[in-house]
Design an enzyme around this catalytic site. Structure first.
Site, PDB file in Angstrom:
ATOM      1  N   LYS A  52      21.423  69.947  77.857  1.00  0.00           N
ATOM      2  CA  LYS A  52      22.709  70.891  77.527  1.00  0.00           C
ATOM      3  C   LYS A  52      22.109  72.438  77.254  1.00  0.00           C
ATOM      4  O   LYS A  52      22.813  73.369  77.613  1.00  0.00           O
ATOM      5  CB  LYS A  52      23.230  70.451  76.045  1.00  0.00           C
ATOM      6  N   GLN A  96      23.714  66.525  67.636  1.00  0.00           N
ATOM      7  CA  GLN A  96      23.499  65.370  68.394  1.00  0.00           C
ATOM      8  C   GLN A  96      23.682  64.113  67.873  1.00  0.00           C
ATOM      9  O   GLN A  96      22.845  63.799  66.768  1.00  0.00           O
ATOM     10  CB  GLN A  96      22.173  65.551  69.309  1.00  0.00           C
ATOM     11  N   ASP A 119      32.581  69.110  70.599  1.00  0.00           N
ATOM     12  CA  ASP A 119      32.574  67.520  70.900  1.00  0.00           C
ATOM     13  C   ASP A 119      34.007  67.103  70.732  1.00  0.00           C
ATOM     14  O   ASP A 119      34.300  66.031  71.422  1.00  0.00           O
ATOM     15  CB  ASP A 119      31.588  66.966  69.921  1.00  0.00           C
TER      16      ASP A 119
HETATM   17  N1  GUN Z   1      25.673  61.353  71.557  1.00  0.00           N
HETATM   18  C1  GUN Z   1      25.794  60.640  72.810  1.00  0.00           C
HETATM   19  N2  GUN Z   1      27.059  61.316  73.329  1.00  0.00           N
HETATM   20  C2  GUN Z   1      26.894  62.311  72.455  1.00  0.00           C
HETATM   21  C3  GUN Z   1      27.991  63.310  72.730  1.00  0.00           C
HETATM   22  O1  GUN Z   1      28.830  63.477  73.588  1.00  0.00           O
HETATM   23  N3  GUN Z   1      28.024  64.438  71.825  1.00  0.00           N
HETATM   24  C4  GUN Z   1      27.069  64.390  70.681  1.00  0.00           C
HETATM   25  N4  GUN Z   1      27.095  65.306  69.699  1.00  0.00           N
HETATM   26  N5  GUN Z   1      26.254  63.250  70.502  1.00  0.00           N
HETATM   27  C5  GUN Z   1      26.077  62.594  71.461  1.00  0.00           C
END
Ligand code: GUN
Length: 297
Positions: A52, A96, A119
């Site tokens: 990311k 995350q 998100d």
């Molecule tokens: N863990 C797995 N997929 C995601 C996601 O799309 N966003 C976040 N914040 N954590 C994750």
């Protein structure tokens, strides 16, 4: 002939649009900023967060990465979120998941300013999505919608089956598929670990979205002839490779490919879209917060 969907190619097009919007914003004196927060030493989570951050760098988005030790108290995370909420250079905040078990996940999601919740997991944003007035569509389901649109796969009136009911993928995916309008209007079934006769349900699917997190649980026998199969699973399984594992989806690719008309591979299918849509949401957040209009399709 079964079409193998190239997620990288579709993500490249979205990234090009996002990059143009980043330039519009920076020309107006606003550099979009995304904060990622990692409270984990899990290898997969570390990899996702660094991907990311790399995407931010590539597109001219300011990436701010924060790490909190997994044994630190929950307040360390909550205080950091408060600081990021108050920082005007941060337009998007991503914590995350999963967070350690001593940290209440619901409190984390509620603590993030809904305008910075790229998100789309804050209850206000979940509510808006369900109401058909999404602020930020969750990245992976939004990416699946972009794949279907790019491949010319109309969802209207189709039978869609989503396998998995997670807050991150399954639930928002189903909500998007039932919305009015493009990418929606599908007759949608959500299956999960308690579903009886899963194969009977998946065999009805014109569009089958596998998001259960179980390696290769969907095989060709469970796929309708001519279906579109979207594999959201990213599972590390032991393998005799340099890293000691390989990535497989929730779909047994070789047998499902024999039945599907189009299918996403793992890796290289949905994954690149998830990150592209995070960048998309970050730019949208910067636009909303700064009042500088951008043209995002
Ligand atoms: N863990 C797995 N997929 C995601 C996601 O799309 N966003 C976040 N914040 N954590 C994750």
């Amino acid at each position: 002939m079964t079409r193998i969907i190239d997620g990288n190619e579709i993500a490249d097009e979205i990234r090009a649009d996002v990059k143009a919007s980043v330039e519009t914003l920076t020309d107006a004196g606003v550099q979009p900023g995304l904060a990622t927060v990692l409270m984990s030493e899990d290898g997969a989570s570390e990899t996702y967060v660094s991907m990311k951050q790399e995407a931010c760098e590539e597109l001219g988005i300011a990436g701010h990465h924060h790490e909190i030790g997994p044994d630190e108290p929950a307040d360390a995370l909550f205080d950091r979120i408060d600081e990021l909420n108050a920082d005007p250079s941060v337009h998007g905040i991503l914590v995350q998941m999963p967070v350690p078990s001593h940290v209440d996940k619901a409190t984390v999601l509620e603590r993030i300013d809904p305008e910075k919740d790229v998100d789309g997991f804050h209850p206000e944003n979940v509510g808006r999505l369900v109401a058909g007035n999404a602020r930020y569509k969750p990245c992976t389901p939004h990416g699946v919608q972009k794949i279907l649109a790019a491949e010319g796969i109309d969802t209207e009136g189709k039978d869609a089956v989503v396998v998995g009911r997670s807050d991150i993928v399954g639930k928002p995916m189903a909500n998007l598929l039932i919305q009015y309008g493009d990418g929606g209007n599908a007759t949608t079934t959500v299956c999960h670990s308690r579903t009886e006769d899963l194969a009977e349900k998946t065999r009805q699917a014109d569009i089958l979205v596998a998001a259960a997190g179980v390696p290769e649980m969907i095989d060709g026998e469970m796929v309708k002839e001519g279906a579109t199969v979207i594999d959201v699973g990213v599972n590390r399984v032991d393998a005799d490779t340099e890293k000691g594992y390989e990535l497989v989806g929730d779909v047994e690719f070789d047998s499902a490919k024999e039945k599907a008309s189009a299918i996403t591979p793992v890796p290289g299918g949905v994954g690149p879209l998830t990150i592209a849509m995070l960048m998309y949401n970050t730019v949208k957040a910067a636009s909303v917060q700064s009042g500088v209009a951008v043209d995002l399709p």
